[in-house]
Design a protein around this motif. Sequence first.
Motif, PDB file in Angstrom:
ATOM      1  N   LEU A  26      52.894  35.593 -49.270  1.00  0.00           N
ATOM      2  CA  LEU A  26      51.950  34.908 -48.392  1.00  0.00           C
ATOM      3  C   LEU A  26      50.564  35.471 -48.653  1.00  0.00           C
ATOM      4  CD1 LEU A  26      54.029  34.947 -45.079  1.00  0.00           C
ATOM      5  CD2 LEU A  26      53.576  32.960 -46.525  1.00  0.00           C
ATOM      6  N   PHE A  27      49.629  34.575 -49.080  1.00  0.00           N
ATOM      7  CA  PHE A  27      48.285  35.024 -49.436  1.00  0.00           C
ATOM      8  C   PHE A  27      47.247  34.053 -48.886  1.00  0.00           C
ATOM      9  CE2 PHE A  27      51.154  36.654 -52.656  1.00  0.00           C
ATOM     10  CZ  PHE A  27      50.797  37.996 -52.709  1.00  0.00           C
ATOM     11  N   PRO A  28      46.109  34.569 -48.388  1.00  0.00           N
ATOM     12  CA  PRO A  28      45.038  33.683 -47.898  1.00  0.00           C
ATOM     13  C   PRO A  28      44.195  33.165 -49.061  1.00  0.00           C
ATOM     14  CG  PRO A  28      44.396  35.958 -47.578  1.00  0.00           C
ATOM     15  CD  PRO A  28      45.782  35.988 -48.165  1.00  0.00           C
TER      16      PRO A  28
ATOM     17  N   GLY B 131      53.748  40.036 -47.582  1.00  0.00           N
ATOM     18  CA  GLY B 131      52.661  39.434 -46.815  1.00  0.00           C
ATOM     19  C   GLY B 131      52.964  39.530 -45.328  1.00  0.00           C
ATOM     20  N   ALA B 132      52.108  39.014 -44.529  1.00  0.00           N
ATOM     21  CA  ALA B 132      50.888  38.315 -44.941  1.00  0.00           C
ATOM     22  C   ALA B 132      49.687  39.257 -44.856  1.00  0.00           C
ATOM     23  CB  ALA B 132      50.667  37.118 -44.035  1.00  0.00           C
ATOM     24  N   SER B 133      48.497  38.631 -44.928  1.00  0.00           N
ATOM     25  CA  SER B 133      47.270  39.426 -44.896  1.00  0.00           C
ATOM     26  C   SER B 133      46.808  39.665 -43.470  1.00  0.00           C
ATOM     27  CB  SER B 133      46.183  38.721 -45.712  1.00  0.00           C
ATOM     28  OG  SER B 133      44.972  39.440 -45.647  1.00  0.00           O
TER      29      SER B 133
ATOM     30  N   ILE C 178      57.290  42.784 -45.973  1.00  0.00           N
ATOM     31  CA  ILE C 178      56.396  43.925 -46.186  1.00  0.00           C
ATOM     32  C   ILE C 178      54.978  43.396 -46.348  1.00  0.00           C
ATOM     33  CG2 ILE C 178      55.806  45.902 -47.631  1.00  0.00           C
ATOM     34  CD1 ILE C 178      58.659  46.154 -48.444  1.00  0.00           C
ATOM     35  N   SER C 179      54.104  43.805 -45.433  1.00  0.00           N
ATOM     36  CA  SER C 179      52.707  43.353 -45.499  1.00  0.00           C
ATOM     37  C   SER C 179      51.869  44.359 -46.268  1.00  0.00           C
ATOM     38  CB  SER C 179      52.132  43.173 -44.094  1.00  0.00           C
ATOM     39  OG  SER C 179      50.751  42.870 -44.153  1.00  0.00           O
ATOM     40  N   TYR C 180      50.853  43.841 -46.925  1.00  0.00           N
ATOM     41  CA  TYR C 180      49.931  44.665 -47.693  1.00  0.00           C
ATOM     42  C   TYR C 180      48.583  44.831 -47.002  1.00  0.00           C
ATOM     43  CZ  TYR C 180      48.700  39.861 -48.804  1.00  0.00           C
ATOM     44  OH  TYR C 180      48.391  38.535 -48.696  1.00  0.00           O
TER      45      TYR C 180
END
Length: 993
Positions: free
Chosen positions: A161-163, A266-268, A288-290
């Motif tokens: 999941l990326f913006p 993700g997500a952001s 797992i979010s970054y």
Amino acid sequence: MGANARARRDGGRDAPRVLLAYISQAPPRDSWYGVREGTEGCGLEKTMAGVPEKSGNGGDGGAEQEWQEGGFEENDITLKKQTAEKHERGTPAPDLDLQYETAESTLLMVLKNNSATKGADVAQKFVKLLLIYLSTLLTSAAPAHGASTQRVAGGLTLGGLFPVHARGAAGRACGQLKKEQGVHRLEAMLYALDRVNADPALLPGVRLGARLLDTCSRDTYALEQALSFVQALIQGRGDGHDAVRCPGGAPPLRAAPPERVVAVVGASASSVSIMVANVLRLFAIPQISYASTAPELSDATRYDFFSRVVPPDSYQAQAMVDIVRALGWNYVSTLASEGNYGESGVEAFVQISREAGGVCIAQSIKIPREPKPGEFDKVIRRLMETPNARGIIIFANEDDIRRVLEATRRANLTGHFLWVGSDSWGSKTSPILSLEDVAMGAITILPKRASIDGFDQYFMTRSLENNRRNIWFAEFWEENFNCKLMSSGNQADDSARKCTGEERIGQDSAYEQEGKVQFVIDAVYAIAHALHSMHQALCPGHSGLCPAMEPTDGRTLLQYIRAVRFNGSAGTPVMFNENGDAPGRYDIFQYQATNDSAHSGGYQAVGQWAEVLRLDVEALLWSGDKREVPASQCSLPCGAGERKKMVKGVPCCWHCEACDGYRFQVDEFTCESCPGDMRPTPNHTGCRPTPMVRLTWSSPWAALPLLLAVLGIMATTTVVGTFVRHNNTPIVRASGRELSYVLLTGIFLIYATTFLMVAEPGAAVCAARRLFLGLGTTLSYSALLTKTNRIYRIFEQGKRSVTPPPFISPTSQLVITFSLASLQVVGVIAWLGAQPPHSVIDYEEQRTVDPEQARGVLKCDMSDLSLIGCLGYSLLLMVTCTVYAIKARGVPETFNEAKPIGFTMYTTCIIWLAFVPIFFGTAQSAEKIYIQTTTLTVSLSLSASVSLGMLYVPKTYVILFHPEQNVQKRKRSLKATSTMAAPPKGEDKEDPK
């Protein structure tokens, strides 16, 4: 009636019934992915080839479609642009619009109340039914938001999941492309997958694929996209339904069954992660979010399948609290963008500062998600309501930070606020571009990270030819190089430069690695290491996937994720605690001017935080090139000898109250009075002994009393000597030798008392004072009273008869005198027995308003009243004597001393009437010990001098200088005396001659 018609009729008022109706008429599950891909499944396939497959039998056969390699095909780019434009124009089918909105709103309501419904099987089943219903609707509609999904084939599929795009405006889901936060991070995941798949020691025989989604920076849209992650879990695989239904009845090209996503990266944004986590936990998919740092996500009871490789904002908030305290600030305000990130960050800061103590929040201001015009000017005005709170803790997105700085400049407050920014500010230049002077001195923090050189090499070599797997790369290319690709063979914008495809990142455009790239790579590797450990445990000695990992159990995988520990891409350890949080490690920066110019400034590392703050305060540089840390305090520190009087309800605000008088400062909140024998130091921070004073021989106050006493003693001695020498002369005998000696003894004692009053108090001196202070006056006035009474009785008796009155002999007179004096002696002896004399230091006598003038007075244990009591009996004798003197005033002076005695008593009364107000009127004076002692001794000496001068000095003068007058006169009988005292009847007056 069909399901569509029923949904339209109900209008969403009975979502569960509509849901069950659609479950019974759901399209074939094999069509979900293909139809969800819209027209791309019916005429254009957009799925792209992944990285080369590893050796072994763990792969799924490679990509679904291979793009031809080598050579730049303009038609390929044109085709992709047409597809994206077609998707932007697309809308859901009319029959499904109302049903989709109804189901989505119901799902969001349930998800937002997830904490209340967690653990309830009925609630979870209902949510799953809603998810099935939403998936059904999504697969039956044309895509509403354009190309938003990218697939990379593999044996195990990871979600991403990326913006990629910003939040859309005016009803649009997606807005402008986000080059760094979107494309850089997405490419970081592809880069990490390449490295994992190329590593023979990690997951041997198993290739990782991916399904990457664009969240468009919107939580609701991200939830819609993330439903594709659970499609395979809802429907399963391979039941023979391969047909794909296409709009308009067009024949399908092929069906793409949904992959089973084993974990999601993700997500952001925290708000997006929260929304998605509520869905993924229902299907046991680890996440797992970054970049999501909201403290709320640390709640393992609500987000049990959520982990993150970045520290939560609770650590960040702790670091910011430590920074504020290290700078000596105790009064700050907070600014937060509306949403989970800003509000949770500020909430954590407020909570930690409250628990740690010493930091107060002046104001907590929330910036609305969609601020109205003038909103930021209003924010600055509110911050200025508490101007002493110069420190501003800001948890806000980049746009809000920039607009706050702009409003600060408009308010002409540059340099007033002291910014402490969260990691959303970090070391970014975009929020402060052209606002460097306003941001000068801002302290920001960032999760400790490093630039990944391998990624730089990877990304700078990406081009349109070798990066066709990224469906958003063409859009990135246009944005990055400010050019346009061909669309339908025509220039899209005549004023825009046409892309050649030969541009190179970092050469023809600026490039700087986005800050979260490291964490994206670490998140992918964390899943890969967990899968590797799980593979070794479940498939020992097996290359590729074994039946025990087909399908992969999410709960088991979560246990392995929480247990991973390895050195990440930056060389720092990657691990998770029981809540899925990474350890907190932050770098601390300050924006400082260089070459005395704010516009050429930059972020300078000034410290770091890893459980403990290490801040180089000496390296800090504030607005105006000042090294001294500015103050952000509600109240300035109180000075020495002042206590803090706290403002109710605001523990960091106080008024400084001086410890005045005899109080001293015990601590910062308390003043106490010094002990009675002490006085405060000049700055009132402690107590010191009060100095002792007494009337000394050398004191100016003792000069006059001693002089009078010496002269009086000399005069008295002279008179006594003269009387003794001329003891048998007529004048001495006529004076009443016996009473005269008693009277002169009393006068001598009165003069001698002055020396006792000046002498240093001690037990003997105090006893002598008690005894002789009243004894001298008592002897004097007893003798005068006896003599006056004798004269009065003689002449009163002579008026009535010639018989003399009793007790007029010298012996009787002495007995009467000593009887009267004995009362004084007996009283003093009783007092000495009841209360033995001793000296004391009286600290109250000279406890002046100004403690510096305070003194302890060394004196005998005699109060003012007891001192007057010693003289009280003497004063009574004096008054009685005066009364008899008045009565005897008519006695011829030839025959008695009544008139000199009367004049003596009148004068003595005047002296003592003047003494009383002076003595008691100076009781509160700082010079009390001197004034009262001097007044008392002088009064005594004067009264003695009056008696001596009136009664004996004239006689002594005659005896010494006119001895011819000291002869025997004719004796007169008592009858003659009586006759003279009482004139004959009828005569007004008799001439005594």
